[in-house]
Write a protein that holds these residues in place. Sequence first.
Motif, PDB file in Angstrom:
ATOM      1  N   UNK A 190       0.827  -1.211   0.000  1.00 49.65           N
ATOM      2  CA  UNK A 190       0.000   0.000   0.000  1.00 49.65           C
ATOM      3  C   UNK A 190       0.857   1.254   0.000  1.00 49.65           C
ATOM      4  N   UNK A 191       0.431   2.241  -0.777  1.00 53.88           N
ATOM      5  CA  UNK A 191       1.043   3.562  -0.814  1.00 53.88           C
ATOM      6  C   UNK A 191      -0.061   4.596  -1.003  1.00 53.88           C
ATOM      7  N   UNK A 192       0.203   5.823  -0.553  1.00 56.26           N
ATOM      8  CA  UNK A 192      -0.808   6.885  -0.646  1.00 56.26           C
ATOM      9  C   UNK A 192      -0.180   8.176  -1.157  1.00 56.26           C
ATOM     10  N   UNK A 193      -0.909   8.869  -2.022  1.00 53.37           N
ATOM     11  CA  UNK A 193      -0.518  10.199  -2.458  1.00 53.37           C
ATOM     12  C   UNK A 193      -1.554  11.197  -1.958  1.00 53.37           C
ATOM     13  N   UNK A 194      -1.106  12.235  -1.253  1.00 52.26           N
ATOM     14  CA  UNK A 194      -1.992  13.284  -0.746  1.00 52.26           C
ATOM     15  C   UNK A 194      -1.685  14.570  -1.517  1.00 52.26           C
ATOM     16  N   UNK A 195      -2.686  15.132  -2.186  1.00 54.28           N
ATOM     17  CA  UNK A 195      -2.454  16.351  -2.967  1.00 54.28           C
ATOM     18  C   UNK A 195      -2.761  17.593  -2.132  1.00 54.28           C
ATOM     19  N   UNK A 196      -1.854  18.540  -2.206  1.00 55.99           N
ATOM     20  CA  UNK A 196      -1.989  19.827  -1.524  1.00 55.99           C
ATOM     21  C   UNK A 196      -1.813  20.907  -2.587  1.00 55.99           C
ATOM     22  N   UNK A 197      -2.861  21.629  -2.880  1.00 61.75           N
ATOM     23  CA  UNK A 197      -2.828  22.612  -3.950  1.00 61.75           C
ATOM     24  C   UNK A 197      -2.250  23.938  -3.489  1.00 61.75           C
ATOM     25  N   UNK A 198      -2.562  24.321  -2.260  1.00 67.68           N
ATOM     26  CA  UNK A 198      -2.103  25.592  -1.700  1.00 67.68           C
ATOM     27  C   UNK A 198      -2.073  25.463  -0.198  1.00 67.68           C
ATOM     28  N   UNK A 199      -1.196  26.230   0.440  1.00 67.40           N
ATOM     29  CA  UNK A 199      -1.165  26.279   1.899  1.00 67.40           C
ATOM     30  C   UNK A 199      -2.029  27.423   2.425  1.00 67.40           C
ATOM     31  N   UNK A 200      -2.625  28.211   1.528  1.00 60.14           N
ATOM     32  CA  UNK A 200      -3.486  29.331   1.908  1.00 60.14           C
ATOM     33  C   UNK A 200      -4.922  28.828   2.077  1.00 60.14           C
ATOM     34  N   UNK A 201      -5.417  28.893   3.298  1.00 63.14           N
ATOM     35  CA  UNK A 201      -6.736  28.342   3.595  1.00 63.14           C
ATOM     36  C   UNK A 201      -7.839  29.023   2.794  1.00 63.14           C
ATOM     37  N   UNK A 202      -7.764  30.337   2.643  1.00 62.41           N
ATOM     38  CA  UNK A 202      -8.819  31.060   1.927  1.00 62.41           C
ATOM     39  C   UNK A 202      -8.847  30.678   0.452  1.00 62.41           C
ATOM     40  N   UNK A 203      -7.691  30.642  -0.177  1.00 60.08           N
ATOM     41  CA  UNK A 203      -7.617  30.242  -1.585  1.00 60.08           C
ATOM     42  C   UNK A 203      -8.102  28.810  -1.763  1.00 60.08           C
ATOM     43  N   UNK A 204      -7.690  27.929  -0.865  1.00 57.35           N
ATOM     44  CA  UNK A 204      -8.102  26.532  -0.951  1.00 57.35           C
ATOM     45  C   UNK A 204      -9.616  26.409  -0.841  1.00 57.35           C
ATOM     46  N   UNK A 205     -10.233  27.125   0.085  1.00 60.94           N
ATOM     47  CA  UNK A 205     -11.682  27.029   0.276  1.00 60.94           C
ATOM     48  C   UNK A 205     -12.431  27.505  -0.964  1.00 60.94           C
ATOM     49  N   UNK A 206     -11.925  28.516  -1.642  1.00 56.80           N
ATOM     50  CA  UNK A 206     -12.578  28.991  -2.865  1.00 56.80           C
ATOM     51  C   UNK A 206     -12.389  28.010  -4.019  1.00 56.80           C
ATOM     52  N   UNK A 207     -11.227  27.419  -4.095  1.00 60.15           N
ATOM     53  CA  UNK A 207     -10.856  26.600  -5.241  1.00 60.15           C
ATOM     54  C   UNK A 207     -11.339  25.154  -5.121  1.00 60.15           C
ATOM     55  N   UNK A 208     -11.403  24.646  -3.914  1.00 57.63           N
ATOM     56  CA  UNK A 208     -11.797  23.265  -3.641  1.00 57.63           C
ATOM     57  C   UNK A 208     -12.675  23.279  -2.392  1.00 57.63           C
ATOM     58  N   UNK A 209     -13.933  23.740  -2.515  1.00 57.22           N
ATOM     59  CA  UNK A 209     -14.765  24.127  -1.366  1.00 57.22           C
ATOM     60  C   UNK A 209     -15.087  23.046  -0.356  1.00 57.22           C
ATOM     61  N   UNK A 210     -15.119  21.778  -0.752  1.00 56.13           N
ATOM     62  CA  UNK A 210     -15.494  20.733   0.212  1.00 56.13           C
ATOM     63  C   UNK A 210     -14.345  19.756   0.483  1.00 56.13           C
TER      64      UNK A 210
END
Length: 361
Positions: A190-210
């Motif tokens: 087993x292996x896992x990849x976790x994607x992180x688009x931005x470290x900015x919470x506000x930008x992340x909430x707008x771009x990937x809301x849920x």
Amino acid sequence: MDDMGSDKIDADIRRGRGAVTNRAGRFEEFQRERVDDGWTEEPLPPFRTEVSIEQPRSVITKNSSPDLAFDRSLNPYRGCEHGCIYCYARPTHAWLGYSAGLDFETRLIARPDAAVLLEKELRRKSYQVAPLALGTNTDPYQPIEGQYQITRQVLEVLERFQHPVLIITKGALIERDVDILSRMAAKGLAQVGISVTSLQADLSRRMEPRVPSPARRLRMIRTLSDAGVPVRVMASPVIPGLTDHELEPILEAGRDAGAIAATYILLRLPGEVSDLFQDWLEEHYPDRAQRVMNQMREMRDGQDYQSGFGERFVGRGVVAELLKQRYQKACRRLGVTKTLPDMRCDLFVPPLAAGDQLSLF
């Protein structure tokens, strides 16, 4: 980009969603539009999540792409409630007669028989084992997984067969399955990849809301890593003029949380995604919308997107090459690898089914 004009959905009706429109799919003869016809004083209802059931004949999808490290995948769900505006899988909803916009986020399809069908496919004498990827099209740990638990059922089958699995997700529900994943990882399965688009919470909430917040995703990496599961942090997608300056901080934060490998993928805008993303830019970041698209096109030979193997994930040209060099330098500095270790395929053994006889040897 098409002028979104009157097909832009009122913000209150689409609250908590990513797309700002719900244009009909490209295969539909007519466009549809939600309008207030004046016959009632009640406002139009907000978009609610609806789930339909699909009973496919098979669940393993094969691919021959040289850009991918796996040749087969399984997706428990169609559509994704996470609502990431940049999701390259949005155009697949058009094949179902749905919109790649808000329909993709709200009209979901579950495959509750996926684990049963998977077991049948793994028992075929012709089956040749290789790592199976979960989450290549839509997230296997999106919110409705909490109700349907299809992904966990699939993992239970894979563990019994000692079959290697690679998971790509942003969903915190993966922590529920740490028990299975840790046992499989101990055997190299087993292996896992976790994607992180931005470290900015506000930008992340707008771009990937849920999607869970960036900080929450880093905690997911720590939880999995502490349980012995090899984790890759994925800076994906990298959006020039919006998130590209965060490439190194994302990789470093992922390393500090326990990731041992790191990758990045340039923003991809296939099909309807281009117009949807540009509509979103104009609403949330109008001051930089043109700059973002100009830089994107500079890395795509003047186009919104190119699908050629070897370039679709990283682009081409001077800016793309500089991004690649930044990534390589960061990996060396942080001591992370570009790939995770190979998983084991030699342990694969179909368990006895009801009615099977024990072998004498």
